[in-house]
Design an enzyme around this catalytic site. Structure first.
Site, short mmCIF file in Angstrom:
data_model
loop_
_atom_site.label_atom_id
_atom_site.label_comp_id
_atom_site.label_asym_id
_atom_site.label_seq_id
_atom_site.Cartn_x
_atom_site.Cartn_y
_atom_site.Cartn_z
N ALA A 18 0.81 -1.22 0.00
CA ALA A 18 0.00 0.00 0.00
C ALA A 18 0.84 1.27 0.00
O ALA A 18 0.38 2.32 -0.44
CB ALA A 18 -0.93 -0.01 1.21
N THR A 22 0.27 5.56 -1.49
CA THR A 22 -0.06 6.69 -0.61
C THR A 22 0.20 8.02 -1.30
O THR A 22 -0.47 9.02 -0.99
CB THR A 22 0.74 6.61 0.70
OG1 THR A 22 2.14 6.55 0.40
CG2 THR A 22 0.33 5.40 1.52
N ARG A 30 -1.43 0.07 7.82
CA ARG A 30 -0.87 -0.12 9.16
C ARG A 30 -0.07 1.05 9.69
O ARG A 30 0.47 0.98 10.77
CB ARG A 30 -0.02 -1.41 9.18
CG ARG A 30 -0.89 -2.64 9.07
CD ARG A 30 -0.11 -3.93 9.03
NE ARG A 30 -1.00 -5.06 9.18
CZ ARG A 30 -1.75 -5.55 8.19
NH1 ARG A 30 -1.69 -5.02 6.99
NH2 ARG A 30 -2.56 -6.58 8.40
N HIS A 113 -4.02 -9.97 -3.91
CA HIS A 113 -5.20 -9.85 -3.05
C HIS A 113 -6.45 -9.48 -3.85
O HIS A 113 -7.42 -8.97 -3.28
CB HIS A 113 -4.95 -8.81 -1.96
CG HIS A 113 -3.92 -9.25 -0.96
ND1 HIS A 113 -3.21 -8.37 -0.17
CD2 HIS A 113 -3.46 -10.49 -0.63
CE1 HIS A 113 -2.37 -9.04 0.60
NE2 HIS A 113 -2.50 -10.33 0.33
N CYS A 124 -23.87 -16.78 -6.16
CA CYS A 124 -23.74 -17.61 -7.36
C CYS A 124 -22.50 -17.27 -8.18
O CYS A 124 -22.21 -17.93 -9.18
CB CYS A 124 -24.99 -17.49 -8.23
SG CYS A 124 -25.15 -15.89 -9.09
#
Length: 237
Positions: A18, A22, A30, A113, A124
């Site tokens: 991440a 920024t 974190r 991710h 479904c």
């Protein structure tokens, strides 16, 4: 030294977190101003939240998607895309779901991710559109709740992306880790998969910083800009 590592390498892989986004005005997770300092991730980004607290789940991801609308790739994303185009980088694996690497032009990527760019039914698994999710409508097929195609707490990781990353890292001459605290498994095991040189770029040192050959402290964009300056200087000689 980082420029020399990269220029003399046959294969270079990148792992981003991440911290690289920024500078595009997207919060990390974190740091003192990160998402998880404000809210328990398991209450909004978990299978349990999707199943039992959908309104809270939907509100959290709607806020992230709305913030992403204002974000643009920054210097860090642009430089990595340029390095890929110049055949200096063979793979950019990212823990981010913002799609900024792809928007900058990177094509050889692995999204560890998932992605906020695609959506599906939680029941479904029929594909859905972003607007449908933001509007809070149900699945067009079964009426189930819609969700972004990101990895939630309590879900398995996307096997194909992880296998692709581990294979590339094992064969890499250089691994560049950017903007991640390396606090979360199994991402924190990725640097240990390579026998090549390892470069760590972050505002703060990770707990596993001793595993790296070179540590560069600072914002991702500014550090990558400095490395790119020396790469271009060497190329022009």
């Amino acid at each position: 030294m980082a420029a020399a590592f990269i220029l003399h390498a046959g294969t270079v892989c990148v792992l981003t977190g991440a911290g690289i986004s920024t500078e595009s005005n997207l919060p990390d997770f974190r740091s003192s101003s990160g998402w998880w300092r404000k809210i328990d991730p398991k209450t909004v980004a978990s299978v349990e939240a999707l199943t039992n607290e959908y309104e809270l789940f939907h509100s959290f991801y709607s806020a992230r998607i709305t913030a992403l609308k204002q974000a643009e790739p920054n210097n860090g994303h642009d430089i990595l895309a340029a390095w890929e185009a110049g055949e200096l980088v063979q793979l950019t694996a990212t823990q981010n779901v913002d799609g900024l690497h792809q928007r900058a032009g990177s094509q050889k990527t692995a999204e560890l991710h998932g992605s906020l760019a695609s959506f599906s039914c939680s029941v479904c698994h029929e594909s859905a559109g972003k607007d449908a999710f933001l509007e809070g409508v149900g699945c067009r097929v079964c009426g189930g709740n819609l969700r972004p195609d990101v990895v939630l707490f309590g879900e398995p990781l996307p096997q194909e992306a992880w296998e692709k990353t581990f294979e590339a890292v094992r064969n890499a001459d250089v691994l560049i880790v950017i903007g991640t605290s390396l606090e979360v498994a199994p991402a924190n095991q990725i640097p240990r998969q390579t026998r090549g040189r390892k470069i760590y770029i972050n505002k703060d040192r990770a707990g596993t910083w001793e595993d790296f050959d070179l540590i560069l402290t600072g914002s991702a964009g500014s550090v990558l800009k400095q490395i790119d300056f020396w790469i271009q200087a060497v190329k022009q000689k």
